[in-house]
Design an enzyme around this catalytic site. Structure first.
Site, mmCIF file in Angstrom:
data_model
loop_
_atom_site.group_PDB
_atom_site.id
_atom_site.type_symbol
_atom_site.label_atom_id
_atom_site.label_comp_id
_atom_site.label_asym_id
_atom_site.label_seq_id
_atom_site.Cartn_x
_atom_site.Cartn_y
_atom_site.Cartn_z
ATOM 1 N N ASP A 15 0.818 -1.218 0.000
ATOM 2 C CA ASP A 15 0.000 0.000 0.000
ATOM 3 C C ASP A 15 0.850 1.266 0.000
ATOM 4 O O ASP A 15 0.446 2.295 0.544
ATOM 5 C CB ASP A 15 -0.957 0.024 1.214
ATOM 6 C CG ASP A 15 -1.738 -1.260 1.320
ATOM 7 O OD1 ASP A 15 -2.290 -1.685 0.302
ATOM 8 O OD2 ASP A 15 -1.786 -1.846 2.414
ATOM 9 N N GLU A 16 1.999 1.213 -0.624
ATOM 10 C CA GLU A 16 2.881 2.385 -0.657
ATOM 11 C C GLU A 16 2.429 3.420 -1.681
ATOM 12 O O GLU A 16 3.007 4.496 -1.760
ATOM 13 C CB GLU A 16 4.330 1.966 -0.984
ATOM 14 C CG GLU A 16 4.993 1.083 0.061
ATOM 15 C CD GLU A 16 4.833 -0.392 -0.255
ATOM 16 O OE1 GLU A 16 4.011 -0.720 -1.140
ATOM 17 O OE2 GLU A 16 5.516 -1.215 0.383
ATOM 18 N N LYS A 18 1.941 2.324 -5.034
ATOM 19 C CA LYS A 18 2.576 1.858 -6.284
ATOM 20 C C LYS A 18 1.698 2.214 -7.479
ATOM 21 O O LYS A 18 2.186 2.526 -8.546
ATOM 22 C CB LYS A 18 2.759 0.336 -6.259
ATOM 23 C CG LYS A 18 3.764 -0.145 -5.271
ATOM 24 C CD LYS A 18 3.949 -1.647 -5.356
ATOM 25 C CE LYS A 18 2.792 -2.455 -4.838
ATOM 26 N NZ LYS A 18 2.533 -2.365 -3.398
ATOM 27 N N GLY A 42 -4.866 -4.448 -4.226
ATOM 28 C CA GLY A 42 -5.943 -3.525 -4.586
ATOM 29 C C GLY A 42 -5.351 -2.209 -4.997
ATOM 30 O O GLY A 42 -4.433 -1.704 -4.352
ATOM 31 N N HIS A 43 -5.841 -1.687 -6.076
ATOM 32 C CA HIS A 43 -5.263 -0.474 -6.602
ATOM 33 C C HIS A 43 -6.415 0.401 -7.081
ATOM 34 O O HIS A 43 -7.141 0.032 -7.990
ATOM 35 C CB HIS A 43 -4.298 -0.880 -7.733
ATOM 36 C CG HIS A 43 -3.849 0.253 -8.574
ATOM 37 N ND1 HIS A 43 -3.265 0.097 -9.795
ATOM 38 C CD2 HIS A 43 -3.927 1.573 -8.372
ATOM 39 C CE1 HIS A 43 -2.997 1.267 -10.294
ATOM 40 N NE2 HIS A 43 -3.401 2.185 -9.466
ATOM 41 N N THR A 131 -6.194 -11.638 3.588
ATOM 42 C CA THR A 131 -7.308 -10.962 2.918
ATOM 43 C C THR A 131 -8.471 -11.933 2.667
ATOM 44 O O THR A 131 -9.462 -11.539 2.058
ATOM 45 C CB THR A 131 -6.841 -10.373 1.574
ATOM 46 O OG1 THR A 131 -6.344 -11.443 0.771
ATOM 47 C CG2 THR A 131 -5.758 -9.324 1.761
ATOM 48 N N GLN A 223 1.762 -6.315 -3.332
ATOM 49 C CA GLN A 223 2.231 -6.412 -1.946
ATOM 50 C C GLN A 223 3.621 -5.754 -1.855
ATOM 51 O O GLN A 223 3.823 -4.760 -2.522
ATOM 52 C CB GLN A 223 2.224 -7.858 -1.433
ATOM 53 C CG GLN A 223 0.818 -8.419 -1.261
ATOM 54 C CD GLN A 223 0.254 -9.015 -2.538
ATOM 55 O OE1 GLN A 223 0.929 -9.740 -3.247
ATOM 56 N NE2 GLN A 223 -0.981 -8.713 -2.858
ATOM 57 N N THR A 238 2.705 -12.616 2.715
ATOM 58 C CA THR A 238 1.854 -13.248 1.724
ATOM 59 C C THR A 238 2.609 -14.460 1.185
ATOM 60 O O THR A 238 3.755 -14.719 1.607
ATOM 61 C CB THR A 238 1.409 -12.238 0.640
ATOM 62 O OG1 THR A 238 0.355 -12.820 -0.126
ATOM 63 C CG2 THR A 238 2.564 -11.816 -0.261
ATOM 64 N N GLY A 301 -10.960 -2.915 2.982
ATOM 65 C CA GLY A 301 -11.486 -1.777 3.744
ATOM 66 C C GLY A 301 -10.967 -1.715 5.177
ATOM 67 O O GLY A 301 -11.366 -0.853 5.954
ATOM 68 N N PRO A 303 -8.832 -0.814 8.423
ATOM 69 C CA PRO A 303 -7.955 0.317 8.750
ATOM 70 C C PRO A 303 -6.508 -0.157 8.787
ATOM 71 O O PRO A 303 -6.227 -1.245 9.294
ATOM 72 C CB PRO A 303 -8.418 0.762 10.143
ATOM 73 C CG PRO A 303 -9.347 -0.281 10.636
ATOM 74 C CD PRO A 303 -9.744 -1.173 9.499
ATOM 75 N N LYS A 330 3.248 10.148 -0.594
ATOM 76 C CA LYS A 330 2.434 10.684 0.507
ATOM 77 C C LYS A 330 3.208 11.601 1.454
ATOM 78 O O LYS A 330 2.907 11.628 2.657
ATOM 79 C CB LYS A 330 1.774 9.537 1.266
ATOM 80 C CG LYS A 330 0.763 8.786 0.397
ATOM 81 C CD LYS A 330 -0.096 7.879 1.235
ATOM 82 C CE LYS A 330 -1.415 7.575 0.582
ATOM 83 N NZ LYS A 330 -2.335 6.842 1.429
ATOM 84 N N GLY A 414 0.733 14.295 -3.493
ATOM 85 C CA GLY A 414 -0.730 14.308 -3.545
ATOM 86 C C GLY A 414 -1.187 13.149 -4.399
ATOM 87 O O GLY A 414 -0.372 12.530 -5.089
HETATM 88 P P1 IMP Z 1 -2.836 -12.919 1.972
HETATM 89 O O1 IMP Z 1 -1.991 -12.364 0.876
HETATM 90 O O2 IMP Z 1 -4.301 -12.661 1.760
HETATM 91 O O3 IMP Z 1 -2.537 -14.341 2.282
HETATM 92 O O4 IMP Z 1 -2.470 -12.095 3.312
HETATM 93 C C1 IMP Z 1 -1.203 -12.219 3.933
HETATM 94 C C2 IMP Z 1 -0.750 -10.887 4.498
HETATM 95 O O5 IMP Z 1 -0.450 -9.983 3.438
HETATM 96 C C3 IMP Z 1 -1.799 -10.169 5.362
HETATM 97 O O6 IMP Z 1 -1.116 -9.463 6.390
HETATM 98 C C4 IMP Z 1 -2.416 -9.181 4.410
HETATM 99 O O7 IMP Z 1 -2.993 -8.086 5.077
HETATM 100 C C5 IMP Z 1 -1.213 -8.791 3.591
HETATM 101 N N1 IMP Z 1 -1.556 -8.310 2.243
HETATM 102 C C6 IMP Z 1 -1.954 -9.046 1.178
HETATM 103 N N2 IMP Z 1 -2.166 -8.264 0.114
HETATM 104 C C7 IMP Z 1 -1.872 -7.012 0.495
HETATM 105 C C8 IMP Z 1 -1.839 -5.761 -0.188
HETATM 106 O O8 IMP Z 1 -2.130 -5.638 -1.382
HETATM 107 N N3 IMP Z 1 -1.457 -4.690 0.548
HETATM 108 C C9 IMP Z 1 -1.093 -4.786 1.852
HETATM 109 N N4 IMP Z 1 -1.090 -5.938 2.527
HETATM 110 C C10 IMP Z 1 -1.471 -7.033 1.858
#
Ligand code: IMP
Length: 433
Positions: A15-16, A18, A42-43, A131, A223, A238, A301, A303, A330, A414
């Site tokens: 979530d940087e 990208k 998610g983007h 997730t 990720q 992940t 969604g 936090p 950011k 921004g």
């Molecule tokens: P998984 O990828 O659903 O198995 O989740 C494993 C870990 O990676 C959990 O801590 C998730 O919150 C994290 N994670 C998976 N996808 C993302 C992402 O796109 N952004 C941030 N964290 C992620």
């Protein structure tokens, strides 16, 4: 058009931002190729003022001349893929002829999602905070050599039937009192296969041809490095290689094809899910960062946990990935704070730690060592040159570069594409020239 193929990947816990960096760079590339992960990513993008979240398809699809690739390292939930394609179509964007999917990519089956949820429940307090998309169990089947690939859905029906039956039986043995029927799943896979068929191809071959013709490719990570299965905060990671090694294995391209590596890092740190976050903040300051940075998961969604910039983490990412530069995102979220902190090490029971440890127990009770710097009251928001940044923000960025051991070629001020600084003397400017 760029002459260099580059990888763009997360340098922290995901979530940087990208997405914005990839969008911004995309016009310089012919092809954008995703190499790992699944629809856990998610983007958020805005199409004609409408919010839209892409999970599997690279956002390059919004640029009409760009070909988008989903590599063999990605795990694909066909229903999630179709949902994305249908939503794009509703917005007038067709993927036909511009989306290629590796025939070697593995498929996420409906029971992978179930197993993900069950596995988390079984872990109780030690849960990963996944997730719940079935990502881990799908990769488990891949590594366990019983996974189903896209090409299996397109080939010999009898062989597919056998594989599905075997897999479902194995699953029924794992889940108590489960009597899942293999037949509806088999039918669904056949139907999904027919829809995927026009996009399925040997993406390694396609990429080799593109590169031979001198067309530039951007390799897009999902990720991030600290969520990498090998180099991240295991087991709170992940199940794929989000760091640069994943480019080669996840797309079938040789290391020499990667001409540059751009790491994306926030000017602070966030993480979703469980696991260590040494600079984590709580209370009003955490809330302040979460609200002004809109730190809520794009996929779930949830936090996000928020903390100060951790140079130990980014220095580690720079080493693992051979980062040529950082895109710092950011920065504007820190506008208005009295002080800003940069973590340069951790004080632990066993002394001071300045290299990210493999054994997470080394971080138990760790206290971050901070360098505190004055904040800035003049906003950085919308700045397009370094000179427009208030002096305190310039000093913050400079110090962050020194302690992270990598320069910021891009600074995002921004969410809008225009709110970006690309340093004219940077390696990135050279790639794009
Ligand atoms: P998984 O990828 O659903 O198995 O989740 C494993 C870990 O990676 C959990 O801590 C998730 O919150 C994290 N994670 C998976 N996808 C993302 C992402 O796109 N952004 C941030 N964290 C992620």
């Amino acid at each position: 058009m760029s002459k260099t193929n580059i990888a763009v990947l997360g340098a922290q816990w995901g979530d940087e931002g990208k997405g914005k960096i990839v969008d911004m760079l995309t016009p310089h590339f012919s092809t954008v190729a995703r190499y790992q992960g699944g629809h856990n990513a998610g983007h958020t993008v805005y199409v004609q003022g409408k919010k839209f979240v892409l999970h599997l398809i690279p956002s390059g699809i919004l640029h009409p001349k760009v070909t988008c690739i989903i590599g063999n390292g990605v795990v694909i939930d066909p229903q999630a893929l179709f949902k994305e394609i249908d939503e794009l179509a509703r917005m007038g964007i067709s993927v036909d002829g511009r989306l290629l999917i590796s025939e070697k990519a593995h498929v996420i089956l409906p029971y992978h999602r179930e197993l993900d949820v069950l596995s988390e429940a079984r872990r109780g307090e030690r849960k990963i905070g996944t997730t719940s998309r079935g990502i881990g169990p799908a990769y488990e089947d891949k590594i366990g050599r019983r996974g189903i690939r896209i090409c299996d859905m397109l080939g010999d029906r009898a062989a597919l039937q056998e594989e599905v039956r075997e897999n479902v039986n194995a699953r029924n043995r794992i889940i108590k009192d489960s009597t899942l029927d293999w037949k509806p799943l088999f039918d669904q896979l056949l139907a999904s296969g027919e829809r995927i068929r026009p996009w399925a191809t040997d993406v390694s071959l396609f990429l080799a041809q593109q590169m031979k013709e001198g067309k530039a490719v951007m390799f897009e990570g999902a990720q991030a490095t600290l969520l990498d299965i090998d180099h991240g905060t295991y087991p709170f990671v992940t199940s794929s290689n989000a760091s640069v090694g994943g480019v080669c294995t996840g797309l079938g391209v040789p290391p020499r094809a990667i001409g540059g590596v751009l790491g994306v890092a926030k000017a602070y740190t966030t993480r979703v899910g469980e696991g260590p976050l040494p600079t984590e903040l709580s209370g009003a300051l955490a809330d302040r960062l979460r609200e002004s940075g809109q730190e809520y998961g794009a996929s779930t969604g949830r936090p996000r946990r928020c903390g100060w910039y951790d140079a130990v983490v980014v220095r580690y990412s720079a080493r693992i990935n051979g980062l040529d530069a950082l895109a710092l995102t950011k920065l504007d979220v820190l506008d208005g704070l009295d002080d800003v902190n940069i973590c340069t090490g951790y004080k632990t029971a066993n002394g001071i730690v300045t290299e990210f440890p493999a054994d997470l127990r080394a971080l138990n009770g760790a206290t971050p060592i901070y360098e505190t710097m004055p904040g800035w009251k003049t906003p950085t928001k919308g700045a397009t040159t370094v000179e427009q940044l208030p002096p305190e923000a310039q000093r913050y960025v400079r110090r962050l570069e020194e302690v992270s051991g990598v320069d910021c070629a891009i600074i995002s001020t921004g969410s809008d594409r225009a709110e970006t600084i690309v340093r004219p003397d940077s390696v990135v400017a050279g790639w794009l020239a």
